[in-house]
Design an enzyme around this catalytic site. Structure first.
Site, PDB file in Angstrom:
ATOM      1  N   GLY A  46       0.818  -1.219   0.000  1.00 19.20           N
ATOM      2  CA  GLY A  46       0.000   0.000   0.000  1.00 19.20           C
ATOM      3  C   GLY A  46       0.844   1.259   0.000  1.00 19.20           C
ATOM      4  CB  CYS A  47       3.682   2.331   2.105  1.00 13.35           C
ATOM      5  SG  CYS A  47       2.775   2.297   3.677  1.00 13.35           S
TER       6      CYS A  47
END
Length: 157
Positions: A46-47
């Protein structure tokens, strides 16, 4: 945990090391709008998606008068690896003791699979050219966040 920031609040100043170890302060960006986004961990799916979205839109954000700074609790070494692997061209700041995340109310209670723990809350704070909060978003989703932020800032035609 600090109170969540709202538009009009003075953004807490900070100085943190970037991915090269150089000190970067919020005041370095005075006179420009600055997007300060908090993310939980470098090199996670996600990051990485969120960071690459910022990277891919950075030129248009800068053209509209916005700088971007990412902040995570990762050590400098992990940020250097993340920046190199993903060709990130904006500062990634190391907030290992999460003092800055706490000041921005981006550190707090989280729940995952029925467990409650303290951690980084994915958040984005836009600081205007005078050091005041112009937009504060908490619990944002990694995927699609940059596109939504651009819409919220009225940068998309």
């Amino acid at each position: 945990m600090a109170e969540r920031l709202i538009p009009g609040d003075v953004a807490p100043n900070f100085t943190l090391p970037d991915e090269t170890g150089k000190s970067v302060s919020l005041s370095d960006f005075q006179g420009r709008n600055t997007i300060v986004y908090f993310y939980p961990a470098a090199s996670t799916p996600g990051c990485t998606k969120e960071a690459c979205d910022f990277r891919d839109t950075l030129a248009s954000l800068q053209a509209a008068g916005y700088d971007v700074v990412g902040v995570s609790p990762d050590p400098v070494k992990a940020l250097a690896k993340f920046a190199a692997e993903e060709h990130l061209t904006f500062p990634l700041l190391s907030d290992e003791d999460h003092a800055v995340a706490d000041a921005y109310a981006a550190w707090g209670e989280k729940k995952n699979y029925g467990k409650t723990y303290m951690g980084l809350i994915r958040s984005t704070i836009v600081v205007d050219s005078e050091g005041k909060v112009s937009l504060a978003q908490y619990n944002v989703r990694a995927t699609g966040h940059v596109a939504k932020l651009r819409r919220d800032l009225k940068l998309d035609k």
